[in-house]
Design an enzyme around this catalytic site. Structure first.
Site, PDB file in Angstrom:
ATOM      1  N   SER A  42      18.845 -18.673  15.900  1.00 49.35           N
ATOM      2  CA  SER A  42      18.757 -18.311  17.479  1.00 49.35           C
ATOM      3  C   SER A  42      19.635 -17.157  17.433  1.00 49.35           C
ATOM      4  O   SER A  42      19.177 -16.382  18.257  1.00 49.35           O
ATOM      5  CB  SER A  42      19.155 -19.606  17.934  1.00 49.35           C
ATOM      6  OG  SER A  42      20.733 -19.903  17.539  1.00 49.35           O
ATOM      7  N   ASP A  79      25.155 -21.241  28.375  1.00 52.63           N
ATOM      8  CA  ASP A  79      25.072 -22.588  27.577  1.00 52.63           C
ATOM      9  C   ASP A  79      26.600 -22.531  26.928  1.00 52.63           C
ATOM     10  O   ASP A  79      26.878 -23.716  26.438  1.00 52.63           O
ATOM     11  CB  ASP A  79      23.968 -22.722  26.558  1.00 52.63           C
ATOM     12  CG  ASP A  79      23.873 -21.982  25.413  1.00 52.63           C
ATOM     13  OD1 ASP A  79      24.884 -20.913  25.638  1.00 52.63           O
ATOM     14  OD2 ASP A  79      22.998 -21.931  24.717  1.00 52.63           O
ATOM     15  N   HIS A 137      25.337 -19.987  23.012  1.00 52.65           N
ATOM     16  CA  HIS A 137      24.815 -18.544  22.267  1.00 52.65           C
ATOM     17  C   HIS A 137      25.310 -17.368  23.046  1.00 52.65           C
ATOM     18  O   HIS A 137      25.827 -17.677  24.289  1.00 52.65           O
ATOM     19  CB  HIS A 137      23.325 -18.640  22.602  1.00 52.65           C
ATOM     20  CG  HIS A 137      22.809 -19.443  21.814  1.00 52.65           C
ATOM     21  ND1 HIS A 137      22.448 -20.975  22.129  1.00 52.65           N
ATOM     22  CD2 HIS A 137      22.215 -19.729  20.327  1.00 52.65           C
ATOM     23  CE1 HIS A 137      21.900 -21.776  21.147  1.00 52.65           C
ATOM     24  NE2 HIS A 137      21.797 -20.871  20.118  1.00 52.65           N
TER      25      HIS A 137
END
Length: 337
Positions: free
Chosen positions: A80, A246, A249
């Site tokens: 990611s 969040d 990330h």
């Protein structure tokens, strides 16, 4: 045991098929699992959904120059972080930032393909490499960047298996003719919702994995850039600025910080970086046994390790460099697809 020795053992286990060293000691599993559940409830995914698509041509304005040559081909693989999860615009992803920076340095257009997948572990790299090398996608990329490792730690993949899978991916790409730069496992001890003792354990095992990844990558002819410490003190000091909503990330500024660290090595792999390749003693650069270079790099973000002397009385040596970062200009608002 020193980090260099642990890294050597993990890398040796990866090379010879050993079971390797577990990421967590059995005596701490119960406590750690409780902390993991707390961290998972706190982190979530921030409602990001899928990362923005950044594929396309960057630096298209250079195409008008008669001497610019064919576009450089650049592929981004990994998890990611490589995909840019956490930002909303393609130009904010690390792949787009690196493609734009590479185009500016090379003064040539850059064709970018992103095959990185959110949630990917190292066992997804074989699929990603196959996509990159598929005949349907055109010529083999000139250079590939891989960012992987965080999910291997959080899912407790044996580090020897993690390194073996990464080394295999690098070997396939290098055999096909692509240069390879790997951003090693970040320091997971910087994530805000992760508490002690998991924070200490996460930092320890992620740095051990990063060092072992470096050994495996260098052995296959790739280069590494440590993201661990880069995403450590800088992120810890500015968590609201460098982490996304969040708290897991990176934010757009966080991705830009990581991209600035990777870009010099990306350009050096293609012979484009203007700095001297010889080590600068004043910057604590030099030739070291691979394991020692890997251990030092794991503790300092933005540090590059590349193979130098393949054999000798003390084994293979690597060149450790601390390249000067340059801020990347904002890429084209929308790449040409």
């Amino acid at each position: 045991m020193s980090r260099a020795r642990v890294a050597r053992r993990i890398a040796a286990g990866a090379a010879y098929g050993g079971g390797g060293i577990g990421l967590l000691g059995a005596a701490t599993v119960g406590l750690v699992l409780a902390e993991v559940q707390l961290a998972k409830r706190s982190v979530g995914n921030g409602g990001h959904g899928a990362p923005p698509r950044a594929d396309g041509r960057y630096g298209a304005a250079f195409a008008a120059r008669a001497a610019c040559g064919e576009p450089l081909r650049f592929a981004m693989l990994g998890d990611s972080t490589a995909a840019g999860l956490g930002v909303h615009r393609a130009r904010q992803t690390p792949a787009a930032l690196l493609a734009s920076g590479l185009a500016a340095v090379a003064e040539r257009p850059v064709d970018l393909r992103v095959v990185a997948k959110a949630g990917a572990q190292s066992d997804d790299l074989d699929r990603q490499v196959t996509l990159v090398l598929s005949d349907e996608t055109g010529p083999v990329p000139d250079v590939c960047v891989v960012m992987i490792g965080a999910n291997d730690v959080t899912h407790r993949m044996p580090p020897t298996r993690s390194v073996r899978l990464l080394a295999s991916a690098v070997r396939r790409l290098r055999t096909a003719g692509a240069e390879v730069v790997v951003g090693t496992c970040p320091d997971l001890g910087t994530i805000e919702p992760v508490y002690q003792p998991l924070r200490w354990l996460a930092r320890r095992v992620s740095r051990q994995l990063a060092a072992a990844q470096t050994i495996g990558v260098v052995e296959q002819g790739g280069r590494t850039v440590s993201l661990g410490d880069l995403l450590g003190p800088e992120f810890a000091a500015n968590p609201r600025e460098l982490f996304g909503p969040d708290n897991y990330h990176p934010s757009a500024e966080g991705y830009a910080t990581a991209a600035m660290a990777v870009l010099p090595t990306l350009c050096a792999a293609l012979g484009l970086w203007p700095e001297e390749e010889r080590p600068d003693v004043s910057r604590r650069e030099g030739f070291l046994p691979v394991a020692r270079a890997a251990a030092r790099a794991a503790a300092e973000g933005g540090t590059e390790v590349t193979g130098a002397i393949p054999s000798g009385p003390r084994g293979p040596f690597a060149l450790l460099k601390r390249r000067r970062r340059r801020r990347i200009q904002t890429p084209d608002p929308s790449p040409i697809g």
